[in-house]
Design an enzyme around this catalytic site. Structure first.
Site, mmCIF file in Angstrom:
data_model
loop_
_atom_site.group_PDB
_atom_site.id
_atom_site.type_symbol
_atom_site.label_atom_id
_atom_site.label_comp_id
_atom_site.label_asym_id
_atom_site.label_seq_id
_atom_site.Cartn_x
_atom_site.Cartn_y
_atom_site.Cartn_z
ATOM 1 N N THR A 72 0.867 -1.187 0.000
ATOM 2 C CA THR A 72 0.000 0.000 0.000
ATOM 3 C C THR A 72 0.902 1.235 0.000
ATOM 4 O OG1 THR A 72 -0.251 -0.195 2.409
ATOM 5 C CG2 THR A 72 -2.009 -1.104 1.041
ATOM 6 N N LYS B 195 4.073 -6.665 4.145
ATOM 7 C CA LYS B 195 3.764 -5.290 3.792
ATOM 8 C C LYS B 195 3.467 -4.529 5.069
ATOM 9 C CE LYS B 195 0.362 -3.311 3.453
ATOM 10 N NZ LYS B 195 -0.336 -2.319 4.374
ATOM 11 N N THR C 140 0.801 -6.040 13.386
ATOM 12 C CA THR C 140 1.151 -4.714 12.887
ATOM 13 C C THR C 140 1.437 -4.659 11.396
ATOM 14 O OG1 THR C 140 3.526 -4.869 13.353
ATOM 15 C CG2 THR C 140 2.123 -4.128 15.122
ATOM 16 N N GLU D 89 6.648 5.055 7.207
ATOM 17 C CA GLU D 89 6.204 6.196 6.410
ATOM 18 C C GLU D 89 7.020 7.445 6.739
ATOM 19 O OE1 GLU D 89 1.592 4.822 5.655
ATOM 20 O OE2 GLU D 89 2.043 6.143 7.348
ATOM 21 N N ASN E 188 0.119 10.610 5.512
ATOM 22 C CA ASN E 188 -1.142 10.248 6.172
ATOM 23 C C ASN E 188 -2.227 11.288 5.972
ATOM 24 O OD1 ASN E 188 -0.909 7.613 7.812
ATOM 25 N ND2 ASN E 188 1.075 8.616 8.043
#
Length: 403
Positions: free
Chosen positions: A153, A179, A190, A274, A398
């Site tokens: 993703t 992933k 997680t 991220e 995000n």
């Protein structure tokens, strides 16, 4: 950009296991987003799932199918989590299993569903159903690399690891893909991770080994402190090698290989956190017990102030000290605490270590990989946590995720 992480050049097949992926148009354009794994007719399957009370529909259905049957196939989609979707989401997850079973000539209970992506959106079951015939016909042993890409993703790098382990009875292969990049925190597991092996082992024994491995790897990482609704760690054993993993030395050797593979995959998730620019190991030594060590390590690894200082390469070690102090350690003696970063002693006897300089701290904090070691001088227990920094890009990724 991921911290010192590259996709593997290849992932070798696991005898007895086949994979196929395709572009079903679930959310993404011009890329695969649906994966089917055939574990083999004699497979043993073990799985661990999120403990988030708001667990996704596929998690609930996968648990049901594991408990009531002998599953063989895994069906994974990316781009849509099928979480927060109520009874309609449960019906959708079950419908994909029915459709897969129809295409495979198998009962729906033989299929375990998994989803990852946006929460709260209806799962486009019809797109998955339309893709299944081609997916089934495309099953092949060499699909691990394509499968690893299909489940991504916000990941920037395909995460995959493979190992071969020699036993007296022959060689065993282990290959895994994972992933995960954000919404990463322990409470099993997680992220999504799928491991295949051709070892012969019963499901109960495989489950015990998986629990042990997860505790030291996937349950020891954090990116942002948010546990996902869809977490799953699955290991499938086809038995095709004919090498039986029994008790004793063989079990220990096999468990060690699973542990090492899981840790490498878990570290890859943190390295690809991220917006991450730093990969950080937080080790707490000489604690009274493991739980105490874990609480201190988590307080540091989860602190936004620590993580933003790490992003800035700012040796603001007071933030680490403050996080240690609020970890809830009883009878805490700050005059015994010692803290070092990349070998530079920063804190001793509750204050700045003699000989410490801002220049040395700046050099230590400026590295892309950091080892923060905290000694409590209270016992002989230890714990290690893996985390990353918080950057501007974490907020941007995000903030834009649904757009």
């Amino acid at each position: 950009m991921a911290v010192a992480l590259q996709a593997p050049p290849q992932l070798p097949p696991v005898p007895g296991i086949r994979l196929a992926s395709c572009a079903a148009g679930i959310r993404y354009r011009d890329r695969d987003d649906l994966l089917l794994i055939d574990a083999g007719s004699e497979a043993a399957i073990a799985a661990l799932f999120t403990r988030n009370a708001f667990c996704a529909a596929p998690v609930q259905v996968a648990r049901e199918h594991l408990a009531t049957g002998a599953p063989r196939w895994l069906l994974i989609n990316a781009g849509n989590a099928n979480a927060g979707t109520g009874s309609a989401g449960l019906a959708a997850a079950r419908a994909t299993c029915v459709a897969a079973g129809r295409a495979l000539g198998a009962p729906a209970q033989a299929v375990l569903p998994f989803s990852t992506g946006i929460i709260g959106e209806p799962l486009p079951v019809e797109r998955i159903e339309a893709a299944l015939p081609g997916l089934v016909s495309g099953l092949a042993p060499d699909g691990w690399m394509a499968g690893g890409r299909a489940i991504m993703t916000t990941d920037t790098v395909l995460k995959g690891v493979s190992r071969r382990v020699r036993f007296a009875a022959g060689e065993v292969t282990l290959t895994g893909i994972a992933k995960g990049s954000g919404m990463i925190h322990p409470d099993m597991a997680t992220m999504l991770a799928f491991i295949g092996t051709d070892a012969r082992i019963d499901a109960a024994g495989l489950h015990e080994i998986l629990i042990e491995a997860a505790e030291q790897s996937f349950n020891a990482i954090t990116v942002d402190g948010d546990t996902s609704t869809n977490d799953a760690l699955v290991c499938v054993a086809s038995g095709a090698s004919g090498v039986t993993i029994g008790p004793g030395a063989d079990r220990a050797r096999f468990a060690g290989a699973v542990n090492a593979l899981c840790l490498e995959l878990a570290e890859a998730i943190v390295r690809d956190g991220e917006g991450a620019t730093k990969f950080v190991r937080v080790t707490v030594d000489s604690a009274r017990d493991r739980d105490e060590a874990r609480r201190v390590a988590e307080a540091v690894a989860l602190s936004p102030l620590v993580k933003t200082a790490l992003f800035a390469s700012d040796p603001n070690w007071g933030r680490i000290l403050a996080a240690v102090g609020r970890a809830g350690v009883e009878d805490f003696r700050i005059d015994r605490v010692r803290i070092a970063v990349n070998g530079v002693q920063i804190v001793s006897e509750g204050g700045r270590a003699p000989g410490y300089s801002e220049e040395a701290g700046q050099q230590a904090f400026g590295k892309a990989e950091l080892d923060i070691v905290i000694e409590l001088a209270r016992g002989d227990a230890s714990y290690r946590k893996y985390t990353c920094d918080f950057s501007y890009d974490y907020v941007r990724i995000n903030a834009d995720y649904r757009s």
